[in-house]
Every structure is written in structure tokens, then in C-alpha cells.
Design an enzyme around this catalytic site. Structure first.
Site, PDB file in Angstrom:
ATOM      1  N   ARG A  50       0.711  -1.132  -0.031  1.00 23.57           N
ATOM      2  CA  ARG A  50      -0.095  -0.057  -0.070  1.00 23.57           C
ATOM      3  C   ARG A  50       0.749   1.188   0.002  1.00 23.57           C
ATOM      4  O   ARG A  50       0.542   2.380  -0.681  1.00 23.57           O
ATOM      5  CB  ARG A  50      -0.868  -0.105   1.165  1.00 23.57           C
ATOM      6  CG  ARG A  50      -1.755   1.397   1.465  1.00 23.57           C
ATOM      7  CD  ARG A  50      -2.897   1.341   2.091  1.00 23.57           C
ATOM      8  NE  ARG A  50      -2.737   0.470   3.305  1.00 23.57           N
ATOM      9  CZ  ARG A  50      -2.290   0.715   4.624  1.00 23.57           C
ATOM     10  NH1 ARG A  50      -1.440   1.590   4.465  1.00 23.57           N
ATOM     11  NH2 ARG A  50      -2.015  -0.221   5.467  1.00 23.57           N
ATOM     12  N   TYR A 103     -16.548  17.515 -14.953  1.00 23.50           N
ATOM     13  CA  TYR A 103     -16.798  16.031 -14.998  1.00 23.50           C
ATOM     14  C   TYR A 103     -17.900  15.697 -14.137  1.00 23.50           C
ATOM     15  O   TYR A 103     -17.634  16.214 -12.966  1.00 23.50           O
ATOM     16  CB  TYR A 103     -15.582  15.541 -14.977  1.00 23.50           C
ATOM     17  CG  TYR A 103     -15.678  13.743 -15.053  1.00 23.50           C
ATOM     18  CD1 TYR A 103     -15.970  13.290 -15.994  1.00 23.50           C
ATOM     19  CD2 TYR A 103     -15.637  13.236 -13.782  1.00 23.50           C
ATOM     20  CE1 TYR A 103     -16.355  11.607 -15.973  1.00 23.50           C
ATOM     21  CE2 TYR A 103     -15.691  11.830 -13.666  1.00 23.50           C
ATOM     22  CZ  TYR A 103     -16.089  11.214 -14.916  1.00 23.50           C
ATOM     23  OH  TYR A 103     -16.445   9.673 -14.711  1.00 23.50           O
ATOM     24  N   LYS A 200      -8.551   6.740 -19.227  1.00 20.82           N
ATOM     25  CA  LYS A 200      -8.691   7.340 -20.772  1.00 20.82           C
ATOM     26  C   LYS A 200      -7.526   7.086 -21.547  1.00 20.82           C
ATOM     27  O   LYS A 200      -7.130   6.017 -21.844  1.00 20.82           O
ATOM     28  CB  LYS A 200      -9.359   8.752 -20.336  1.00 20.82           C
ATOM     29  CG  LYS A 200     -10.428   8.811 -19.440  1.00 20.82           C
ATOM     30  CD  LYS A 200     -11.457   7.903 -19.590  1.00 20.82           C
ATOM     31  CE  LYS A 200     -12.402   7.861 -18.251  1.00 20.82           C
ATOM     32  NZ  LYS A 200     -12.921   9.311 -17.528  1.00 20.82           N
TER      33      LYS A 200
HETATM   34  C1  LIG Z   1     -13.109   9.640 -16.277  1.00 19.72           C
HETATM   35  C2  LIG Z   1     -12.697  10.780 -15.829  1.00 19.72           C
HETATM   36  C3  LIG Z   1     -12.495  11.021 -14.278  1.00 19.72           C
HETATM   37  C4  LIG Z   1     -12.876   9.862 -13.617  1.00 19.72           C
HETATM   38  O1  LIG Z   1     -12.018   8.971 -13.446  1.00 19.72           O
HETATM   39  P1  LIG Z   1     -12.349   7.553 -13.136  1.00 19.72           P
HETATM   40  O2  LIG Z   1     -11.304   6.604 -13.562  1.00 19.72           O
HETATM   41  O3  LIG Z   1     -13.632   7.064 -13.999  1.00 19.72           O
HETATM   42  O4  LIG Z   1     -12.653   7.342 -11.727  1.00 19.72           O
HETATM   43  C5  LIG Z   1     -12.231  12.405 -13.790  1.00 19.72           C
HETATM   44  N1  LIG Z   1     -11.985  13.440 -14.774  1.00 19.72           N
HETATM   45  C6  LIG Z   1     -12.480  13.109 -16.336  1.00 19.72           C
HETATM   46  C7  LIG Z   1     -12.387  14.470 -17.118  1.00 19.72           C
HETATM   47  C8  LIG Z   1     -12.718  12.051 -16.657  1.00 19.72           C
HETATM   48  O5  LIG Z   1     -13.035  11.885 -18.067  1.00 19.72           O
END
Ligand SMILES: *Cc1c(COP(=O)(O)O)cnc(C)c1O
Length: 381
Positions: A50, A103, A200
């Protein structure tokens, strides 16, 4: 001679060949604990996964290098990174300025969780720097920015916002998920913290959920690492490894995402079924000049509105064959979605509500001709 080109760092930063075996790729250290050579005799500083794990450490070092920061921290998701950051920098009574079109998950974190713990917030359209200046107060600890935003691709001037935040004694936090560090490096423009959903573009293959924070201040990095370990929402070794594998090709993928998006935008702008196209690369986009200044190119995300209203928007989503109907973004495969009914359904009736005739595309790296052909066929129908 220093070897610090972006693509070189993506492949090599934090990723020396393994000292013992010469393995070129950082191994998946799937272990929770580490043998000690006598009490407190740690090998390489590792005691418990951790706190630190070599696979995660490689990813953290690589992300810090790509964002021109000095410390990176990897989390189990983008939301875990945001939560850890906010509980590190804010306490009851403190205030944060967030984007008017934040977001959805970020908005929900503030409006349903942090608010109960006494953290105040105001949602302000951030392409309007004066509106942000008017919203900061003595209790403001951070200005939170996203650029480009989701799903309307609004652009915020990072340098100008850093000035406003710093005048108020607040930090500027930039969620750099949509641009990725290949297109935009907020720390070099004055931001104090970069937030990522590595789910992403950084991961890039729609096969892992993760998040990251990168900072350029050692003391803030130290405090964040303390909270990361104390709260424990860390990235596991295999997730860190998958993300690191994705990051190696970020540059070439982003080049193709951007080139394909330009082809798709051209087709959309000319199509009679399309009422409006949102893309920062278009010269008449209100943030075009700022985007040109602070981004290398304009990214792979596009939104557009249909003349035929919500019904036409839903039909286009359902008729696509190469684009997959689904949430998320930034993977090699093209995705299409209807924000009003999907990613932004929970924003109905809030300041984040989006037009019902809006469609969002995450343009992948397939053959551009196939993407344009698929889209035009669905629009012609
Ligand atoms: C998807 C996203 C998040 C959140 O991330 P997760 O990995 O889904 O928890 C935060 N900010 C933006 C701009 C995103 O597209």
C-alpha cells in the site's frame, strides 16, 4: 546530451532494465510485502505494497516525467485520486471553485460527499476568467479546472487561471484527462496539481481503471503520498503495469487520434443533418486561440448537435457500426454516446445539464476512411 523527448520519457522514465535479470519491461511485482534484512533493513525502501510497490513506482515516476512534475502518485481510479487530493488540501469551512461544466463524477464528489464534510464549492464557467476571479474568497483553497471540458469541449486559459488562483493564495488544479500530457502540460503553465483518469488516454486500451496526481512541489507531493498511504486507494501492480504499457505509445496514439478527429470534424461540419460541431480545432470555436497556444493539437474528442433533435441524436448513436455505443473515452476504439441519457443523465435539472440533441464522439485510431464512412452513413439515413 540529455535524452528527454516526450516519447523517450514515455518508454524509459522509471523503466530501467531490471538490475537482476535484465528484463526490459518492468515486472508485475504482485506482492503485498517484502523480506527485510534485519529489522528495518528494507531493500530499496519497500516494506508494504500500500505504501510503495515497484511496478506502481515505475508508473508514478513515468507520469511525473511526462507532466514535467517532480512527483507522481497512482490510484485505483481517477475519482480515488480526486478524493485523496481534496481531503489532503481542504478541511471543513474551506472553499473550492469548480468548472460550471465539471466532469459529472467530480461534481457529484463535491455536491454529495465533500459538502457533507463541510467543504464549500461554487460552479463557475471557467472560460470566463473574470467570473472565476469574482468567485474566489479568503477560504478558497483551490481553483479546479478542466480543459477541454466534457462534453462541450470548452477551453480554459490555464496560465490566466493560475494567476487568479495564486493571487487568492489558492492552488490551481487541472484535470488533464481530455488532453493528456502529450497535448498539454499544465504544470509548465503555472498549475500546481495535475489530475488524471488514467482510464482514458494514458491507459488508452479500455482495459484498466486508474487515476493519478502529479505535482511540482516536493512538500505537497510528500503530503499527498502520506494521504495516499493513509487512505489506501492505490493502483494495484497489474493495473499499474497495464497503464505503463499503454503510456509507452501515448505519443503515436494521440497523433492518430488528433488526425482522425480532424477528418471526422470536416465531415460533420459539411453535413446537413448536423446543427453545430464542438471542437477546439475549429477556427470559430471561442477557445480556439487559447487552445492553439497551450495545446500541441486539439485532441480526439468531438461533440455535435443534430438538427433533428433528441430522436435524431439517439438514432445516430444506434446506427453506428465501427463506433461502439458506450461510455468512457480515450481508447484505441472509437466510441459514441448520448451524454443526456448516458454520461450526463444524473446532471438533468442541474447547472451541468446538456442539450438533448447532443452526441459525443471519442475518435479512435482505426482507419479514418472507415470512421468517416460509418458516421456519414448514419447521418445520411
Ligand atoms: C473519467 C474521468 C474522471 C474519473 O476517472 P475514473 O477513472 O473513471 O474514476 C475524472 N475526470 C475526467 C475528465 C474523466 O473523463
Amino acid at each position: 546530451m540529455t535524452f528527454d523527448g516526450f516519447e523517450t520519457l514515455a518508454i524509459h522514465a522509471g523503466q530501467e532494465a531490471d538490475a537482476q535479470t535484465g528484463a526490459v519491461v518492468v515486472p508485475i511485482y504482485q506482492t503485498s510485502t517484502y523480506a527485510q534484512d534485519g529489522v528495518g533493513g528494507l531493500r530499496g525502501g519497500y516494506e508494504y505494497s500500500r505504501t510503495a510497490n515497484p511496478t506502481r513506482a515505475a508508473l508514478e515516476e513515468c507520469l511525473a516525467a511526462l507532466e514535467s512534475g517532480i512527483r507522481g502518485l497512482a490510484f485505483a481510479s481517477g475519482m480515488a485520486a480526486e478524493d485523496t487530493l481534496l481531503r489532503t488540501i481542504a478541511k471543513p469551512g474551506d472553499h473550492v471553485v469548480i468548472p460550471g461544466d465539471a466532469y459529472g463524477g467530480t461534481f457529484r464528489l463535491f455536491s454529495t460527499v465533500l459538502e457533507r464534510w463541510g467543504v464549500r464549492w461554487d460552479a463557475v464557467p471557467q472560460s470566463d476568467v473574470e467570473a472565476v476571479r469574482a468567485a474566489v474568497r479568503p477560504e478558497t483553497v483551490a481553483v479546479w479546472a478542466e480543459t477541454p471540458t466534457n462534453p462541450l469541449l470548452n477551453i480554459t486559459d490555464i496560465e490566466a487561471l493560475a494567476g487568479v488562483a495564486h493571487e487568492a493564495g489558492a492552488l490551481l488544479v487541472v484535470d488533464n484527462t481530455f488532453a493528456s500530457p502529450y497535448l498539454q502540460r499544465p504544470l509548465t503553465l503555472g498549475a500546481d496539481v495535475v489530475v488524471h483518469s488514467t482510464t482514458k488516454y494514458l491507459g488508452g486500451h479500455s482495459d484498466v481503471v486508474g487515476g493519478a496526481l502529479v505535482v511540482s512541489d516536493a512538500d505537497l507531493g510528500h503530503r499527498l503520498a502520506f494521504h495516499q498511504n493513509t487512505m489506501g486507494a492505490v493502483a494495484g501492480p497489474f493495473d499499474a503495469w497495464l497503464t505503463l504499457r499503454g503510456v509507452k505509445t501515448l505519443g503515436v496514439r494521440m497523433d492518430r487520434h488528433c488526425a482522425n478527429a480532424e477528418r471526422v470534424v470536416e465531415a460533420l461540419v459539411d453535413h446537413p443533418a448536423v446543427a453545430e460541431v464542438y471542437y477546439p480545432g475549429l477556427p470559430d470555436h471561442p477557445g480556439h486561440k487559447t487552445a492553439e497556444r497551450q495545446m500541441r493539437a486539439f485532441g480526439g474528442m468531438i461533440s455535435f448537435r443534430l438538427r433533428g433533435g433528441e430522436d435524431a441524436a439517439l438514432k445516430v448513436c444506434e446506427r453506428m457500426r465501427v463506433f461502439t455505443l458506450g461510455e468512457s473515452l480515450g481508447g484505441v476504439e472509437s466510441l459514441i454516446e448520448h451524454p443526456g441519457r448516458m454520461t450526463h443523465a444524473s446532471a438533468a435539472g442541474s447547472p451541468l445539464e446538456v442539450p438533448a440533441d447532443l452526441v459525443r464522439l471519442s475518435v479512435g485510431i482505426e482507419s479514418a476512411d472507415d470512421l468517416v464512412g460509418d458516421l456519414v452513413a448514419a447521418l445520411d439515413h
